[in-house]
Every structure is written in C-alpha cells, then in structure tokens.
Design a protein around this motif. Structure first.
Motif, PDB file in Angstrom:
ATOM      1  N   VAL A   1       0.855  -1.180   0.000  1.00  0.00           N
ATOM      2  CA  VAL A   1       0.000   0.000   0.000  1.00  0.00           C
ATOM      3  C   VAL A   1       0.892   1.232   0.000  1.00  0.00           C
ATOM      4  N   SER A   2       0.608   2.177  -0.900  1.00  0.00           N
ATOM      5  CA  SER A   2       1.415   3.380  -1.018  1.00  0.00           C
ATOM      6  C   SER A   2       1.434   4.160   0.288  1.00  0.00           C
ATOM      7  N   ARG A   3       2.593   4.717   0.616  1.00  0.00           N
ATOM      8  CA  ARG A   3       2.739   5.630   1.749  1.00  0.00           C
ATOM      9  C   ARG A   3       2.637   7.075   1.308  1.00  0.00           C
ATOM     10  N   SER A   4       2.691   7.334   0.008  1.00  0.00           N
ATOM     11  CA  SER A   4       2.738   8.703  -0.501  1.00  0.00           C
ATOM     12  C   SER A   4       1.524   9.101  -1.325  1.00  0.00           C
ATOM     13  N   ASN A   5       0.804   8.133  -1.841  1.00  0.00           N
ATOM     14  CA  ASN A   5      -0.323   8.399  -2.730  1.00  0.00           C
ATOM     15  C   ASN A   5      -1.593   7.790  -2.148  1.00  0.00           C
ATOM     16  N   PRO A   6      -2.564   8.611  -1.731  1.00  0.00           N
ATOM     17  CA  PRO A   6      -3.800   8.061  -1.160  1.00  0.00           C
ATOM     18  C   PRO A   6      -4.514   7.133  -2.137  1.00  0.00           C
ATOM     19  N   ARG A   7      -5.005   6.030  -1.584  1.00  0.00           N
ATOM     20  CA  ARG A   7      -5.822   5.061  -2.325  1.00  0.00           C
ATOM     21  C   ARG A   7      -5.062   4.353  -3.451  1.00  0.00           C
ATOM     22  N   ALA A  63       0.775   0.390 -10.708  1.00  0.00           N
ATOM     23  CA  ALA A  63      -0.010   1.214  -9.792  1.00  0.00           C
ATOM     24  C   ALA A  63      -1.483   0.897 -10.022  1.00  0.00           C
ATOM     25  N   VAL A  64      -2.192   0.630  -8.920  1.00  0.00           N
ATOM     26  CA  VAL A  64      -3.599   0.236  -8.989  1.00  0.00           C
ATOM     27  C   VAL A  64      -4.349   0.994  -7.901  1.00  0.00           C
ATOM     28  N   ARG A  65      -5.524   1.512  -8.215  1.00  0.00           N
ATOM     29  CA  ARG A  65      -6.338   2.156  -7.196  1.00  0.00           C
ATOM     30  C   ARG A  65      -6.948   1.091  -6.300  1.00  0.00           C
ATOM     31  N   ASP A  66      -7.378   1.507  -5.093  1.00  0.00           N
ATOM     32  CA  ASP A  66      -7.863   0.526  -4.119  1.00  0.00           C
ATOM     33  C   ASP A  66      -9.232  -0.052  -4.448  1.00  0.00           C
ATOM     34  N   ASP A  67      -9.774   0.263  -5.632  1.00  0.00           N
ATOM     35  CA  ASP A  67     -10.963  -0.415  -6.133  1.00  0.00           C
ATOM     36  C   ASP A  67     -10.630  -1.335  -7.311  1.00  0.00           C
ATOM     37  N   GLY A  68      -9.329  -1.548  -7.546  1.00  0.00           N
ATOM     38  CA  GLY A  68      -8.882  -2.443  -8.603  1.00  0.00           C
ATOM     39  C   GLY A  68      -8.595  -1.764  -9.927  1.00  0.00           C
ATOM     40  N   THR A  69      -8.850  -0.456 -10.040  1.00  0.00           N
ATOM     41  CA  THR A  69      -8.629   0.261 -11.296  1.00  0.00           C
ATOM     42  C   THR A  69      -7.137   0.368 -11.617  1.00  0.00           C
TER      43      THR A  69
END
Length: 349
Positions: free
Chosen positions: A95-101, A117-123
């Motif tokens: 999980v990123s420490r610098s980029n939210p979600r 890089a993947v958003r926390d909804d799988g995008t």
C-alpha cells in the motif's frame, strides 16, 4: 465469482534460535530490505472455510507485560476486480505511503521487471519498469525508507527459488513515484538500487552450504530499516534479517527464529506466501489458506514472534500470495494470482 469465505486457524508460535534484537539506534538514515526456504515440498493447502465468528484470545503474559487481546478484523469485502490484462499473476502487494488510495503490485516469475499502480478499487493506473533490474522470480513488494531522507522506497524482492539452485537473493529499491489518478502511466524508473542477500551456512550437517532457500515474504522493520525475510518451507518458516544500511556489494542474512508451522495447533498448511508489518509492530503472515498475526511493540519483530499467534480472517483465494496493511493499520488487503482476481479488504474492528 468466488464468494468471500474466510479461513481461520489459531495456535501457538513455537520458535527456536531467536536472536536478540531489542530496540537499537537507527544509525544513519535507514536504507534497506530480505529471503529463504528449506525443503520446498509441495503441500496441499486445506482451505478451512469458517463462515462463523472470529475467536478472541485472552490477554497474554509476555516479556513481563500483559498483551492486549487479539485484534479483530471484519470478514473480507471485495473492493473490486483486477480487470487489466497486465495484472494476471499478482504475487507482490504494498500500500502506497505517498499516494492516497494507491496500491503497488507486481507479477510472479515470467514477467518483465515492472511494477503496477492500482487504485484501491482495482482500477489499473499504469506500469513502471525498473531500469537495470532483472525479474527472475519476484515474490514480494514492501515499503520502507527511501534512498533520501523523508522519501518512501518500494522494495521489490527477487527471493523465489523453487529449485533451491540460487544461493543469493536480491532486493531492489526504488523511490516511490507520485501518482495522478487521472493520468495513465507507462514510465521507466531509473533510480534503482540493487541489494544482494546471502544466506548463512546451516549448522554442521544440516544444510548444504551451497544451497539457497525459497521465500515469498519480506517486509521492512522500522525504525532501523532492517529487512525481514520469511522462507517458504514445509518443515518450518525461517525468519532472517538483513541489517541496515543495505550495501550494493552484499548483505549477510542472519537467522532470527524458526516458526514451527505445520505442528499443531498452527495446522498443516505451513508454506508462508506473504507477510507484512503493521504500524503497531504487529507481524502478519499468511499461507494460501490461513493467516496469523503476532502482537508487537517497540521490542521488535523477534520478540513479537515469541508470542502467541492470533488468527486473522482470510478470503478463500485460488492462489493467495499477498497481504499488505494500510499505513495507519486500520486494515489490510489481499489479492490472488489469476485473471480478474478479486481485491479484498479486511477492516480492523
């Protein structure tokens, strides 16, 4: 779609050979990360799906203090699916420490030296190649101190060794880039550092000194920046440490302890496939079918692993090789290998 059944095991951690790693000065800015596995027997994973309640352990007495009760986490919730065709065999997650979600991922062996890089909804947000790196058998991804003070590093662990032919493991570190969720990325990261890791010779007669180990779990311990590597072995998971600051010329792995997975009551599924460290110093390790958490504090990872293990929930995944905490410890994510795999989140209660 596979339903979010979750498996729970519980039991005691029996350890041997623990090293003394109480709090110590971080020294210069921490720059570092870890690998191992004895006989890498293929064990069939028994997925004990217990759809019922989470069990809380009574407070423990350890190190002259009363530990808090085992933490509880909610049953897994599917946050989304990894629909991008690039994300077909995920074996590393952070999980990123610098980029939210934002989550970081990489594929298992067979892919090129790249992270996603993947958003926390799988995008899917984009691909970042690691300049000069090799991807022999990447198995783990972790966050920790970056090259420069105040930056975050992504640690990519080339620590897989199924045939036990490699004596040396390698961890790559690169500064975590900033991500704009509205931009698609296909970039190259050039500030890549390479840290070789070497296993110690085994006790006389126990291990061929030319033999390496297979491992799939690695994380970075604060405040030192030491790398902690956990092997994947049916006879017991060996925990190794590579002390910071890491050197590009070689780093000796020190045996910290041996976790006797496979002995009751920890169960028969002894092959550790991922691990992470929460901000509270809790150590979480998983196999394909079960997950455990060891309560921690400022005493460090070795002391935490001497304590009783707490069961934590785990989705029934086809081939689960990931587990990563949020930066604030409020929950963790897992995702399995395979096409269009579900991304699960487990909220701390």
């Amino acid at each position: 779609m596979m339903r979010a059944l979750w498996a729970i095991g519980m039991g005691l951690c029996i350890t041997t050979g623990c090293s003394d790693d109480g709090p110590r000065s971080a020294g210069p800015p921490a720059h570092d990360a870890g690998h191992d596995a004895d006989a890498n027997h293929d064990a069939d994973a028994n997925h004990d799906a217990d759809a019922g309640s989470e069990q809380d352990a009574a407070p423990d007495q350890a190190d002259g203090q009363v530990l808090p009760e085992c933490p509880t986490f909610a049953a897994p919730v599917e946050r989304g699916r990894l629909s991008a065709e690039e994300l077909d065999e995920i074996s590393g997650l952070a999980v990123s420490r610098s980029n939210p979600r934002v989550l970081w991922m990489h594929n298992d062996s067979g892919d090129s030296a790249r992270i996603f890089a993947v958003r926390d909804d799988g995008t899917y947000l984009g691909t970042f190649a690691l300049d000069g790196a090799q991807a022999i058998d990447w198995e783990e991804l972790a966050t920790g101190p970056g090259r420069e003070p105040g930056t975050t590093g992504l640690y990519v662990a080339d620590i897989g060794n199924n045939a036990l032919e490699l004596r040396e493991a390698v961890v790559y570190r690169v500064t975590e880039p900033a991500i704009d969720p509205d931009v698609g990325y296909n970039a190259v990261l050039t500030d890549v550092e390479r840290f070789p890791l070497t296993y110690p010779d085994g006790p006389s007669g126990e291990t061929d000194p030319d033999r390496g180990h297979n491992a799939e779990a690695l994380f970075v311990e604060p405040p030192s920046g030491d790398l902690i590597l956990v092997t994947k072995a049916s006879g017991g998971a060996r925990v190794y440490r590579a002390r910071a600051p890491l050197s590009p010329f070689g780093n000796a792995l020190e045996l910290v302890t041996v976790l006797r997975f496979g002995q009751p009551p920890l169960g028969d599924d002894a092959l550790v496939t991922a691990g992470d460290l929460s901000p509270a110093g809790e150590v979480a390790l998983r196999t394909e079918s079960s997950a455990f958490l060891w309560r921690g504090d400022a005493a460090g990872v070795s002391r935490a692993l001497e304590r009783e293990a707490c069961p934590i929930p785990l989705a029934l995944e086809p081939q689960g090789e990931t587990l990563a905490f949020l930066p604030d410890g409020s929950g963790y994510f897992t995702v399995s290998e395979g096409d269009a795999s579900a991304l699960y989140f487990y909220a701390r209660q």
